[in-house]
Scaffold this active site. Structure first.
Site, PDB file in Angstrom:
ATOM      1  CG  PHE A 250      -2.108  -1.005   0.939  1.00 21.87           C
ATOM      2  CD1 PHE A 250      -3.318  -0.597   0.421  1.00 21.87           C
ATOM      3  CD2 PHE A 250      -1.918  -2.353   1.196  1.00 21.87           C
ATOM      4  CE1 PHE A 250      -4.319  -1.505   0.158  1.00 21.87           C
ATOM      5  CE2 PHE A 250      -2.908  -3.275   0.945  1.00 21.87           C
ATOM      6  CZ  PHE A 250      -4.115  -2.858   0.423  1.00 21.87           C
ATOM      7  CB  CYS A 261     -13.884  -1.804   0.449  1.00 15.46           C
ATOM      8  SG  CYS A 261     -14.772  -3.351   0.210  1.00 15.46           S
TER       9      CYS A 261
HETATM   10  N1  LIG Z   1     -15.999  -6.451  -2.378  1.00 17.13           N
HETATM   11  C1  LIG Z   1     -15.015  -6.546  -1.496  1.00 17.13           C
HETATM   12  O1  LIG Z   1     -13.836  -6.614  -1.866  1.00 17.13           O
HETATM   13  C2  LIG Z   1     -15.304  -6.562  -0.024  1.00 17.13           C
HETATM   14  C3  LIG Z   1     -14.284  -6.924   0.871  1.00 17.13           C
HETATM   15  C4  LIG Z   1     -14.560  -6.943   2.228  1.00 17.13           C
HETATM   16  C5  LIG Z   1     -15.831  -6.604   2.689  1.00 17.13           C
HETATM   17  N2  LIG Z   1     -16.785  -6.222   1.796  1.00 17.13           N
HETATM   18  C6  LIG Z   1     -18.120  -5.894   2.311  1.00 17.13           C
HETATM   19  O2  LIG Z   1     -18.965  -7.021   2.088  1.00 17.13           O
HETATM   20  C7  LIG Z   1     -20.292  -6.599   1.771  1.00 17.13           C
HETATM   21  C8  LIG Z   1     -20.702  -7.161   0.416  1.00 17.13           C
HETATM   22  O3  LIG Z   1     -19.857  -6.611  -0.586  1.00 17.13           O
HETATM   23  P1  LIG Z   1     -19.841  -7.155  -2.076  1.00 17.13           P
HETATM   24  O4  LIG Z   1     -18.809  -6.387  -2.805  1.00 17.13           O
HETATM   25  O5  LIG Z   1     -19.750  -8.650  -2.055  1.00 17.13           O
HETATM   26  O6  LIG Z   1     -21.317  -6.718  -2.557  1.00 17.13           O
HETATM   27  P2  LIG Z   1     -22.038  -7.051  -3.929  1.00 17.13           P
HETATM   28  O7  LIG Z   1     -22.820  -5.843  -4.264  1.00 17.13           O
HETATM   29  O8  LIG Z   1     -21.072  -7.606  -4.912  1.00 17.13           O
HETATM   30  O9  LIG Z   1     -23.040  -8.231  -3.545  1.00 17.13           O
HETATM   31  C9  LIG Z   1     -24.145  -8.072  -2.708  1.00 17.13           C
HETATM   32  C10 LIG Z   1     -25.195  -9.097  -3.114  1.00 17.13           C
HETATM   33  O10 LIG Z   1     -26.248  -9.067  -2.151  1.00 17.13           O
HETATM   34  C11 LIG Z   1     -27.466  -9.325  -2.845  1.00 17.13           C
HETATM   35  N3  LIG Z   1     -28.614  -8.928  -2.030  1.00 17.13           N
HETATM   36  C12 LIG Z   1     -29.071  -7.675  -1.754  1.00 17.13           C
HETATM   37  N4  LIG Z   1     -30.162  -7.737  -0.983  1.00 17.13           N
HETATM   38  C13 LIG Z   1     -30.416  -9.048  -0.748  1.00 17.13           C
HETATM   39  C14 LIG Z   1     -31.386  -9.753  -0.005  1.00 17.13           C
HETATM   40  N5  LIG Z   1     -32.376  -9.115   0.649  1.00 17.13           N
HETATM   41  N6  LIG Z   1     -31.335 -11.091   0.022  1.00 17.13           N
HETATM   42  C15 LIG Z   1     -30.379 -11.757  -0.651  1.00 17.13           C
HETATM   43  N7  LIG Z   1     -29.399 -11.158  -1.362  1.00 17.13           N
HETATM   44  C16 LIG Z   1     -29.424  -9.809  -1.417  1.00 17.13           C
HETATM   45  C17 LIG Z   1     -27.300  -8.525  -4.120  1.00 17.13           C
HETATM   46  O11 LIG Z   1     -28.219  -8.950  -5.104  1.00 17.13           O
HETATM   47  C18 LIG Z   1     -25.847  -8.805  -4.474  1.00 17.13           C
HETATM   48  O12 LIG Z   1     -25.718  -9.929  -5.307  1.00 17.13           O
HETATM   49  C19 LIG Z   1     -20.257  -5.061   1.820  1.00 17.13           C
HETATM   50  O13 LIG Z   1     -20.647  -4.637   3.087  1.00 17.13           O
HETATM   51  C20 LIG Z   1     -18.791  -4.743   1.600  1.00 17.13           C
HETATM   52  O14 LIG Z   1     -18.422  -3.517   2.192  1.00 17.13           O
HETATM   53  C21 LIG Z   1     -16.572  -6.222   0.455  1.00 17.13           C
END
Ligand SMILES: NC(=O)c1ccc[n+]([C@@H]2O[C@H](COP(=O)([O-])OP(=O)(O)OC[C@H]3O[C@@H](n4cnc5c(N)ncnc54)[C@H](O)[C@@H]3O)[C@@H](O)[C@H]2O)c1
Length: 447
Positions: A250, A261
């Protein structure tokens, strides 16, 4: 073998579901988007993540991983529910918890047997308690449940490896027995397990992301100072990184952090602090420095080309970082839009993110061949440090371009080599040329 339901089949949910299945558990991954689930049942991945398709296919074939849109099916006979839905930024920078709230309510109304509800989404401090209240309020009849916070630290692009070889697992709960059950699920990963109360676990996630974002803004600030003083930030970062207290990661100067994020999590942490009457001035500075990187890129290319009106500019890469198709808060989007509003024609090439980017950048001409994109360009701008850009045939690129101008927004190239090849090259914080050395020497002599 445990039975797990993962709710939300995005970057975190799908990777977690596939990895827990690979560790020998029976996993049902649930999403409300029908076409995602149908696609997965037909072997189509909704996201690009290296190694994910193979991992999913292997575990589906072994009968350990399945997909559904039905909460009844997902929760039947399950002991653990992992929540991995999105928590985007709300209007004032606060985390938008609407998806978490709907999940809590639906789980409450559907559950028939005791559950451990494990929250993987990044949520404001206090959300675990709030989830427990929602579940209690909406249960038709009381069924025991516990809430455990298990923040996720995986990075897109290396998500499977990060899940399988985490630096640590953080678990927060007010119920030690539930925390212990979730710890058992993570034992095969052989990483240290830190068990805390709910709020502390939630805070560990925000503090970790804010710290990493701070490191990025710090090195970008140093890059600016390097430029003014004639030092090379790449070498500065190497020299700093050997210090174990600092570490080498980083510390890459560039266009700043993006993605799903860091931007939203730093904002949400600042919002939480300000709401409680604190003044999170370091976080504000981190965000300001990050925003400035985008306008800096526009200024640089304008300096190099003169006026942008009528110029054709090619973007090398679009995703917010390599090895992902995630375009959320990618610097390339703001930069492309600013170039267009300054009168430039913008083209772009990205190895995997073109289809995700197309609706976000309707006025950008998308290319699937980098050399075709370079043809007739007045400048190229590196937006994403994809490995394949390090191996381009630069002679060919130069011969195709109208003007051999390159802005290296990720410092992936050797500036001298480019200059020798006849490019006008600008990186970030990349030392000085002869005239500046002389200027500095004379300034010192004069002092
Ligand atoms: N993307 C990353 O690199 C990462 C890393 C660490 C933490 N996070 C955290 O993890 C969480 C998810 O991130 P992401 O990037 O995977 O999100 P994303 O947007 O890729 O996926 C979220 C999924 O949740 C589904 N969803 C929404 N409402 C729903 C419901 N009521 N029932 C079932 N499914 C539902 C959506 O359709 C979507 O497919 C966030 O809080 C994010 O901050 C993400």
């Amino acid at each position: 073998m445990k039975q797990i339901c993962v709710i939300g089949v995005g970057y975190v949910g799908l990777v977690s579901a596939a990895c827990f299945a690979d560790l020998g558990n029976r996993v049902i991954a649930l999403d409300i988007i029908e076409e995602k689930i149908q696609g997965l049942k037909n072997g189509v991945m909704p996201i690009y993540e290296p190694g994910l398709k193979e991992l999913v296919e292997r575990n589906v074939a072994a009968g350990r991983l399945s997909f559904t849109t039905s909460y009844e099916e997902g929760l039947e006979g399950t002991e653990f529910v992992f929540v991995a839905v999105g928590t985007p930024s709300g209007v004032d920078g606060e985390a938008d918890l609407r998806y978490v709230s709907i999940v809590a309510e639906t789980v409450a109304k559907t559950m028939q047997t005791p559950l451990v509800i494990v929250n993987k989404s990044t949520v404001p401090v206090g959300t675990g308690d709030w989830i427990a209240e929602i579940v209690k309020r909406h249960q038709p009849k009381p069924i025991p449940f516990s809430v455990v916070s298990c923040p996720e630290f995986l990075r897109e692009g290396t998500a499977i490896n990060d899940f399988m070889q985490p630096h640590r697992t953080v678990l927060g709960s007010l119920d030690p027995e539930a925390a212990d059950k979730v710890a058992q699920l993570h034992l095969p990963l052989r990483a240290p397990i830190v068990i805390t109360d709910l709020r502390t676990a939630e805070m560990i996630k925000y503090a970790s992301n804010a710290f990493l974002a701070t490191k990025i803004s710090f090195i970008n600030e140093i890059a600016n100072i390097c430029e003014a003083l004639g030092a090379d930030v790449k070498e500065v970062a190497i020299g700093m990184g050997y210090d174990k207290r600092i570490g080498p990661l980083f510390l890459d100067a560039g266009l700043g952090y993006g993605g799903s994020c860091f931007p939203k999590d730093v904002k949400a942490l600042a919002y939480m602090a300000a709401e409680k009457g604190r003044h999170p001035q370091l976080l504000y500075a981190v965000m300001d420095i990050n925003n400035d990187r985008r306008s800096m890129a526009i200024n640089r290319v304008t300096e190099m080309l003169g006026d942008l009106k009528g110029k054709t500019i090619g973007l090398l890469g679009l995703s917010f970082k390599p090895n992902t198709d995630d375009m959320r808060d990618a610097p390339s989007v703001d930069i492309a839009n600013a170039l267009i509003s300054d009168g430039a024609k913008v083209r772009a090439y990205d190895p995997v993110a073109i289809e995700v980017a197309r609706p976000l950048l309707p006025d950008v001409e998308m290319y699937t061949d980098v050399y075709a994109m370079a043809q007739g360009c007045d400048a190229l701008m590196v937006m994403t440090e994809w490995n394949e850009f390090k191996q381009l045939d630069l002679e060919q690129i130069r011969s195709l371009m109208r003007q051999p101008v390159l802005f290296d927004g990720r410092n992936i190239y050797d500036s001298e080599k480019f200059e020798q090849m006849g490019f006008r090259y600008r990186g970030l914080g990349r030392g000085y040329n002869g005239s500046k050395v002389e200027q500095l020497a004379s300034e010192r002599g004069a002092a």
